[in-house]
Design an enzyme around this catalytic site. Structure first.
Site, PDB file in Angstrom:
ATOM      1  N   GLY A  62       0.806  -1.223   0.000  1.00 41.03           N
ATOM      2  CA  GLY A  62       0.000   0.000   0.000  1.00 41.03           C
ATOM      3  C   GLY A  62       0.838   1.271   0.000  1.00 41.03           C
TER       4      GLY A  62
ATOM      5  N   ASN B  77       4.199  -6.184  -3.137  1.00 40.94           N
ATOM      6  CA  ASN B  77       4.688  -7.512  -2.739  1.00 40.94           C
ATOM      7  C   ASN B  77       3.582  -8.410  -2.177  1.00 40.94           C
ATOM      8  OD1 ASN B  77       4.508  -5.703  -0.542  1.00 40.94           O
ATOM      9  ND2 ASN B  77       5.759  -7.034   0.728  1.00 40.94           N
ATOM     10  N   GLU B  78       2.317  -8.058  -2.427  1.00 41.99           N
ATOM     11  CA  GLU B  78       1.202  -8.790  -1.822  1.00 41.99           C
ATOM     12  C   GLU B  78       1.293 -10.296  -2.034  1.00 41.99           C
ATOM     13  OE1 GLU B  78       0.957  -5.909  -3.236  1.00 41.99           O
ATOM     14  OE2 GLU B  78      -0.414  -4.627  -2.126  1.00 41.99           O
TER      15      GLU B  78
HETATM   16  C1  LIG Z   1     -10.055  -5.214   6.324  1.00 38.46           C
HETATM   17  C2  LIG Z   1     -10.400  -5.864   5.075  1.00 38.46           C
HETATM   18  C3  LIG Z   1      -9.329  -5.649   4.136  1.00 38.46           C
HETATM   19  C4  LIG Z   1      -9.360  -6.724   3.135  1.00 38.46           C
HETATM   20  C5  LIG Z   1      -8.097  -6.654   2.408  1.00 38.46           C
HETATM   21  C6  LIG Z   1      -7.969  -7.781   1.542  1.00 38.46           C
HETATM   22  C7  LIG Z   1      -7.075  -7.848   0.654  1.00 38.46           C
HETATM   23  C8  LIG Z   1      -6.090  -6.769   0.486  1.00 38.46           C
HETATM   24  C9  LIG Z   1      -5.144  -7.230  -0.447  1.00 38.46           C
HETATM   25  C10 LIG Z   1      -4.078  -6.578  -0.763  1.00 38.46           C
HETATM   26  C11 LIG Z   1      -3.734  -5.244  -0.341  1.00 38.46           C
HETATM   27  C12 LIG Z   1      -2.681  -5.225   0.700  1.00 38.46           C
HETATM   28  C13 LIG Z   1      -1.889  -4.201   0.792  1.00 38.46           C
HETATM   29  C14 LIG Z   1      -0.897  -4.042   1.863  1.00 38.46           C
HETATM   30  O1  LIG Z   1      -0.320  -2.993   1.994  1.00 38.46           O
HETATM   31  S1  LIG Z   1      -0.587  -5.325   2.963  1.00 38.46           S
HETATM   32  C15 LIG Z   1       0.784  -4.760   3.939  1.00 38.46           C
HETATM   33  C16 LIG Z   1       2.057  -5.136   3.297  1.00 38.46           C
HETATM   34  N1  LIG Z   1       3.189  -4.590   4.007  1.00 38.46           N
HETATM   35  C17 LIG Z   1       4.328  -5.212   4.112  1.00 38.46           C
HETATM   36  O2  LIG Z   1       4.532  -6.294   3.626  1.00 38.46           O
HETATM   37  C18 LIG Z   1       5.398  -4.481   4.883  1.00 38.46           C
HETATM   38  C19 LIG Z   1       5.890  -5.284   6.015  1.00 38.46           C
HETATM   39  N2  LIG Z   1       6.907  -4.520   6.721  1.00 38.46           N
HETATM   40  C20 LIG Z   1       8.195  -4.444   6.319  1.00 38.46           C
HETATM   41  O3  LIG Z   1       8.595  -4.926   5.310  1.00 38.46           O
HETATM   42  C21 LIG Z   1       9.114  -3.709   7.248  1.00 38.46           C
HETATM   43  O4  LIG Z   1       8.480  -3.546   8.495  1.00 38.46           O
HETATM   44  C22 LIG Z   1       9.557  -2.315   6.732  1.00 38.46           C
HETATM   45  C23 LIG Z   1       8.373  -1.439   6.350  1.00 38.46           C
HETATM   46  C24 LIG Z   1      10.478  -2.472   5.520  1.00 38.46           C
HETATM   47  C25 LIG Z   1      10.353  -1.597   7.856  1.00 38.46           C
HETATM   48  O5  LIG Z   1      11.381  -2.427   8.283  1.00 38.46           O
HETATM   49  P1  LIG Z   1      12.126  -2.101   9.663  1.00 38.46           P
HETATM   50  O6  LIG Z   1      13.192  -3.134   9.813  1.00 38.46           O
HETATM   51  O7  LIG Z   1      12.534  -0.686   9.685  1.00 38.46           O
HETATM   52  O8  LIG Z   1      10.997  -2.259  10.767  1.00 38.46           O
HETATM   53  P2  LIG Z   1      10.380  -3.601  11.386  1.00 38.46           P
HETATM   54  O9  LIG Z   1      10.184  -4.625  10.345  1.00 38.46           O
HETATM   55  O10 LIG Z   1      11.177  -3.974  12.587  1.00 38.46           O
HETATM   56  O11 LIG Z   1       8.941  -3.076  11.813  1.00 38.46           O
HETATM   57  C26 LIG Z   1       8.788  -2.171  12.895  1.00 38.46           C
HETATM   58  C27 LIG Z   1       7.432  -2.405  13.517  1.00 38.46           C
HETATM   59  O12 LIG Z   1       6.424  -2.099  12.562  1.00 38.46           O
HETATM   60  C28 LIG Z   1       5.517  -3.188  12.433  1.00 38.46           C
HETATM   61  N3  LIG Z   1       4.999  -3.228  11.033  1.00 38.46           N
HETATM   62  C29 LIG Z   1       5.689  -3.302   9.923  1.00 38.46           C
HETATM   63  N4  LIG Z   1       4.894  -3.295   8.843  1.00 38.46           N
HETATM   64  C30 LIG Z   1       3.627  -3.239   9.316  1.00 38.46           C
HETATM   65  C31 LIG Z   1       2.343  -3.208   8.685  1.00 38.46           C
HETATM   66  N5  LIG Z   1       2.182  -3.227   7.345  1.00 38.46           N
HETATM   67  N6  LIG Z   1       1.273  -3.142   9.479  1.00 38.46           N
HETATM   68  C32 LIG Z   1       1.387  -3.115  10.810  1.00 38.46           C
HETATM   69  N7  LIG Z   1       2.588  -3.130  11.472  1.00 38.46           N
HETATM   70  C33 LIG Z   1       3.686  -3.195  10.720  1.00 38.46           C
HETATM   71  C34 LIG Z   1       6.372  -4.398  12.747  1.00 38.46           C
HETATM   72  O13 LIG Z   1       5.573  -5.475  13.078  1.00 38.46           O
HETATM   73  C35 LIG Z   1       7.193  -3.872  13.891  1.00 38.46           C
HETATM   74  O14 LIG Z   1       6.383  -3.878  15.051  1.00 38.46           O
HETATM   75  P3  LIG Z   1       6.975  -4.256  16.466  1.00 38.46           P
HETATM   76  O15 LIG Z   1       5.833  -4.156  17.400  1.00 38.46           O
HETATM   77  O16 LIG Z   1       7.523  -5.648  16.329  1.00 38.46           O
HETATM   78  O17 LIG Z   1       8.069  -3.253  16.722  1.00 38.46           O
END
Ligand SMILES: CCCCC/C=C\C/C=C\C/C=C/C(=O)SCCNC(=O)CCNC(=O)[C@H](O)C(C)(C)COP(=O)(O)OP(=O)(O)OC[C@H]1O[C@@H](n2cnc3c(N)ncnc32)[C@H](O)[C@@H]1OP(=O)(O)O
Length: 291
Positions: A155, A179-180
């Site tokens: 997103g 990357n979904e």
């Molecule tokens: C409600 C009905 C909806 C129906 C939907 C159905 C279908 C939808 C289909 C597709 C659309 C989807 C779209 C999307 O966007 S899905 C989300 C995809 N996102 C990712 O894959 C990103 C994942 N995150 C990362 O790769 C990394 O976190 C980063 C952004 C590169 C940052 O890396 P960094 O090393 O700096 O941080 P951390 O990995 O240590 O993360 C810190 C902290 O943030 C939390 N976090 C990361 N990403 C998310 C997120 N997307 N949502 C919520 N929280 C997230 C992570 O867990 C860590 O938390 P903590 O508590 O452990 O500190």
């Protein structure tokens, strides 16, 4: 595509109604009334969004500040939409730069925690807010530039693609893409269409089927971003670039809009036909299982 939406929002009342139904527009406005900016330079802040508006240049900078990774939760999306609505209503605001206040991350995409184990009502509202953000950026009358100063998966990548121009920090640690697939989910068709409009059909096929995340250099190569600059220069380059875009008379913008609007309509008709075919096929499968 963005320009196409802009055109139809300006000129096609019927489509405006259609889009507003799709986008639940107004749910954001209902929460907080927009305020016009009166000062020469001003700054308005919600908890998760900070907007600096320089009235002399007509350019606003929206800083996303939702720790730790600007994940797009319902609350955050609502704040983004409210901020956009306010800027859109201020006719002196002609350009918008979107960037992140979080280190290393532009936006982590949809907030996974906000999609999991929630009520159907919450999910519906959440999903509408995602569409609203997409429509508001794509349909904006402002020139929009994404200053991508960190990673931007899923997103987050979508958000950057709804802008007119993308400048990314040239740091190989960062990545961007839809990357979904790697997460085991299918990107909605309008995510796909937005990417097709940005990088073309074949590159989108590869990107979505493999769930690819691109380094900045790779993203530049396929046209997913338009420019790479040193990390420290992302925001200043964005504001400099904005000056060039704002020098183009708005009327030309509208002319291009008409070309893109035509393409967008064709795409929409194809998508509707394909949905109808899928429903018919699903019914046939269902019937053949019954007998
Ligand atoms: C409600 C009905 C909806 C129906 C939907 C159905 C279908 C939808 C289909 C597709 C659309 C989807 C779209 C999307 O966007 S899905 C989300 C995809 N996102 C990712 O894959 C990103 C994942 N995150 C990362 O790769 C990394 O976190 C980063 C952004 C590169 C940052 O890396 P960094 O090393 O700096 O941080 P951390 O990995 O240590 O993360 C810190 C902290 O943030 C939390 N976090 C990361 N990403 C998310 C997120 N997307 N949502 C919520 N929280 C997230 C992570 O867990 C860590 O938390 P903590 O508590 O452990 O500190």
């Amino acid at each position: 595509m963005k320009m196409a939406l802009r055109a139809c929002l300006r000129t096609k009342p019927g489509l405006t109604a259609l889009l507003s139904q799709l986008s639940c527009s107004g749910h954001a406005a209902a929460r907080r009334a927009p305020a016009l900016v009166a000062q020469r330079s001003s700054s308005s802040t919600s908890q998760k969004i900070k907007v600096d508006f320089d009235q002399s240049s007509g350019v606003a900078v929206m800083h996303m500040q939702s720790p730790p990774v600007n994940s797009l939760s319902l609350e955050f999306l609502t704040d983004v939409c409210i901020a956009l609505e306010k800027l859109e209503m201020d006719k002196s605001c002609r350009g918008l730069v979107v960037t992140s206040s979080q280190p290393k991350v532009f936006s982590a995409g949809l907030d996974i925690l906000d999609m999991y184990g929630k009520s159907p009502e919450h999910c519906a509202e959440f999903w509408k807010a995602v569409q609203e953000m997409w429509l508001k950026f794509y349909g904006s009358n402002m020139i929009t530039i994404a200053a991508v100063n960190g990673s931007s998966p899923a997103g987050g990548c979508l958000l950057s693609m709804t802008c007119d121009y993308r400048i990314m920090a040239d740091n190989p640690r960062y990545s961007i893409g839809l990357n979904e697939t790697k997460l085991g989910i299918v990107a909605p068709f309008w995510f796909k269409d937005t990417m097709v409009n940005t990088v073309g059909h074949r590159a989108t096929e590869m990107a979505l089927q493999l769930g690819l995340l691109y380094s900045p250099a790779e993203a530049l190569k396929i046209g997913l971003v338009d420019q790479l600059v040193h990390e420290d220069q992302v925001l200043t380059t964005a504001t400099e670039t904005m000056t060039k875009w704002l020098a183009i008379p708005g009327i030309l913008n509208i002319s291009y809009t008409c070309h893109f609007f035509h393409l967008w309509c064709c795409n929409l008709v194809c998508t509707i036909c394909s949905c109808v075919c899928q429903v018919i096929a699903a019914k046939k499968i269902h019937l053949s299982q019954d007998f």
